[in-house]
Design an enzyme around this catalytic site. Structure first.
Site, PDB file in Angstrom:
ATOM      1  N   TYR A   1      -0.700   0.850   9.389  1.00  0.00           N
ATOM      2  CA  TYR A   1      -0.500   0.855  10.836  1.00  0.00           C
ATOM      3  C   TYR A   1      -1.295   0.072  11.650  1.00  0.00           C
ATOM      4  CZ  TYR A   1      -4.039   4.311  11.128  1.00  0.00           C
ATOM      5  OH  TYR A   1      -5.204   5.027  11.088  1.00  0.00           O
TER       6      TYR A   1
ATOM      7  N   GLU B   1       1.548  -5.220  10.879  1.00  0.00           N
ATOM      8  CA  GLU B   1       0.982  -4.023  10.569  1.00  0.00           C
ATOM      9  C   GLU B   1       1.897  -3.351  11.672  1.00  0.00           C
ATOM     10  OE1 GLU B   1      -1.245  -2.823   8.677  1.00  0.00           O
ATOM     11  OE2 GLU B   1      -2.144  -4.673   7.730  1.00  0.00           O
TER      12      GLU B   1
ATOM     13  N   HIS C   1       0.839  -1.111  -0.117  1.00  0.00           N
ATOM     14  CA  HIS C   1       0.015   0.068   0.160  1.00  0.00           C
ATOM     15  C   HIS C   1       1.032   1.322   0.065  1.00  0.00           C
ATOM     16  CE1 HIS C   1      -3.384  -2.782   1.930  1.00  0.00           C
ATOM     17  NE2 HIS C   1      -3.537  -2.497   0.529  1.00  0.00           N
TER      18      HIS C   1
ATOM     19  N   ARG D   1      -3.377   4.494  -1.862  1.00  0.00           N
ATOM     20  CA  ARG D   1      -3.165   3.333  -1.279  1.00  0.00           C
ATOM     21  C   ARG D   1      -2.883   2.377  -2.591  1.00  0.00           C
ATOM     22  NH1 ARG D   1      -5.775  -0.197   2.793  1.00  0.00           N
ATOM     23  NH2 ARG D   1      -6.747  -2.027   1.861  1.00  0.00           N
TER      24      ARG D   1
ATOM     25  N   GLU E   1       2.028   3.673   3.177  1.00  0.00           N
ATOM     26  CA  GLU E   1       2.468   2.889   4.446  1.00  0.00           C
ATOM     27  C   GLU E   1       3.985   2.908   4.295  1.00  0.00           C
ATOM     28  OE1 GLU E   1      -1.628   0.435   4.325  1.00  0.00           O
ATOM     29  OE2 GLU E   1       0.354  -0.719   4.432  1.00  0.00           O
TER      30      GLU E   1
ATOM     31  N   HIS F   1       3.227  -4.040   6.447  1.00  0.00           N
ATOM     32  CA  HIS F   1       2.214  -2.885   6.209  1.00  0.00           C
ATOM     33  C   HIS F   1       2.295  -2.214   7.298  1.00  0.00           C
ATOM     34  CE1 HIS F   1      -0.439  -4.651   2.795  1.00  0.00           C
ATOM     35  NE2 HIS F   1       0.189  -5.702   3.133  1.00  0.00           N
TER      36      HIS F   1
HETATM   37  C1  LIG Z   1      -4.033  -0.570   7.336  1.00  0.00           C
HETATM   38  S1  LIG Z   1      -3.902  -1.962   6.064  1.00  0.00           S
HETATM   39  N1  LIG Z   1      -4.400  -1.613   4.810  1.00  0.00           N
HETATM   40  N2  LIG Z   1      -2.550  -2.253   5.814  1.00  0.00           N
HETATM   41  C2  LIG Z   1      -4.595  -3.290   6.794  1.00  0.00           C
HETATM   42  C3  LIG Z   1      -4.777  -4.784   5.739  1.00  0.00           C
HETATM   43  C4  LIG Z   1      -5.495  -5.862   6.631  1.00  0.00           C
HETATM   44  C5  LIG Z   1      -5.264  -7.008   6.065  1.00  0.00           C
HETATM   45  C6  LIG Z   1      -4.182  -7.961   6.189  1.00  0.00           C
HETATM   46  C7  LIG Z   1      -4.070  -9.230   5.516  1.00  0.00           C
HETATM   47  C8  LIG Z   1      -5.353  -9.633   4.714  1.00  0.00           C
HETATM   48  C9  LIG Z   1      -6.031  -8.673   4.290  1.00  0.00           C
HETATM   49  C10 LIG Z   1      -6.160  -7.632   5.080  1.00  0.00           C
HETATM   50  C11 LIG Z   1      -5.475  -4.312   4.550  1.00  0.00           C
HETATM   51  O1  LIG Z   1      -6.637  -4.064   4.726  1.00  0.00           O
HETATM   52  O2  LIG Z   1      -5.021  -4.658   3.317  1.00  0.00           O
HETATM   53 ZN   LIG Z   2      -1.360  -1.974   4.100  1.00  0.00          ZN
END
Ligand SMILES: CS(=N)(=N)C[C@@H](Cc1ccccc1)C(=O)O
Ligand SMILES: [Zn+2]
Length: 308
Positions: free
Chosen positions: A199, A271, A69, A127, A72, A197
């Site tokens: 946070y 995260e 993303h 993102r 991040e 990723h």
């Molecule tokens: C804050 S964030 N967008 N990094 C959180 C991350 C959570 C996630 C992890 C693994 C699998 C699916 C979803 C996402 O939404 O993609």
């Molecule tokens: Zn992310």
């Protein structure tokens, strides 16, 4: 201008600087680091991959990616830190030396290169990827909804303008296709998949696409607990951990769920800091502490992989 920015491990670096850094660190440490190109992004940028470890035959491997993303930014900073630690402390840090002698680490500093560039040039809070969506004026697909794991069933959008757009098909993005192809081609050696990723301060593992427990739930939960306990010891940063679905939210199409389902047993999503005070805009002053504590968790997980 052709004056390249100076790379710093304690600052956020733009893509040109990261790419110059990855070329240099490979050139300066040929016995530990080799650089290859995983693929090319939608906008035609190279996606570089570093292989870190002492050369050896049929070693187990751990794949670590950063920069899924675009906003991040602390994620690519950690991947750079991991490589630095590996080359600087090989031979002095016993744990790291043992890992590098017996494991290969594939480190992908920035997967979503087009999105990352866009956050530097246009929109800090971007993102997704930057691909054109047919029939829409909205750009990009969420790379962490674009994998063939419960694709687009829950916690994802089929609307191109949404930030969690799952894409036209699984692996519709050049970036996710390149990553999936690499892992599929190296399944015999890749035993761990860590995707970084920010946070929330969480260590997640499958599944996010449903509430079903992974067949290895008990082991993954123990590995995660040990990892966050190790992380805590350095700066007392508290992480929660558990299956993605119950720990953060249900979300289908994630790379961790996909990796697990194709057989990479030790699949985790980090995260990183923080829990919302700065969020994606984590100050550069926290890069060092964030990276150092995350190293402890990655070493903990990697040791488990090596010993099991
Ligand atoms: C804050 S964030 N967008 N990094 C959180 C991350 C959570 C996630 C992890 C693994 C699998 C699916 C979803 C996402 O939404 O993609
Ligand atoms: Zn992310």
């Amino acid at each position: 201008s052709n004056i390249r920015a100076v790379h710093s491990y304690e600052k956020y670096n733009d893509l040109d600087t990261i790419n110059a850094w990855s070329a240099n660190i490979a050139a300066q440490n040929p016995s530990l680091v080799t650089r290859s190109q995983l693929g090319t992004s939608y906008e035609g940028r190279p996606i570089y991959l570093l292989k870190v470890g002492r050369s050896g035959s049929n070693k187990k491997a751990v794949f670590i990616d950063c920069g899924f993303h675009a906003r991040e930014w602390v994620s690519p900073a950690f991947c750079q830190w991991f490589v630095k630690e590996s080359v600087e402390n090989y031979g002095s840090d016993a744990v790291l030396t043992n890992l590098l002698n017996n494991l290969d680490f594939y480190v992908l500093p920035v997967l979503n290169v087009d999105g990352y560039v866009f956050t530097w040039s246009s929109n800090r809070m971007w993102r997704k990827t930057r691909s054109v969506n047919s029939g829409s004026t909205c750009f990009g697909t969420d790379p962490n909804r674009n994998f063939n794991a419960g694709w687009c069933t829950v916690g994802a959008s089929s609307r191109a303008c949404d930030d969690t757009y799952c894409g036209s098909t699984p692996e519709s993005e050049r970036e996710t296709k390149a990553l999936a192809n690499f892992i599929r081609s190296n399944l015999s050696s890749i035993k761990g998949y860590l995707t970084v990723h920010s946070y929330s301060q969480m260590l997640l593992f499958p599944y996010s696409y449903s509430y079903a427990l992974a067949r290895d739930h008990t082991e993954l939960n123990t590995v995660a607990k040990n990892a966050v306990d190790q992380l805590f010891t350095l700066h007392r940063t508290r992480y929660t951990y558990g299956p993605g679905g119950t720990t953060i939210y249900l979300a289908a199409g994630g790379s961790d769920d996909w990796a697990y389902d194709v057989g990479v047993k030790y699949s985790f999503t980090f995260e990183l800091r923080d829990t919302g005070r700065y969020g994606f805009l984590l100050p550069e002053s926290q890069i060092k502490a964030t990276s150092e504590e995350t190293m402890l968790a990655v070493k903990s997980i990697s040791n488990h992989i090596l010993n099991n």
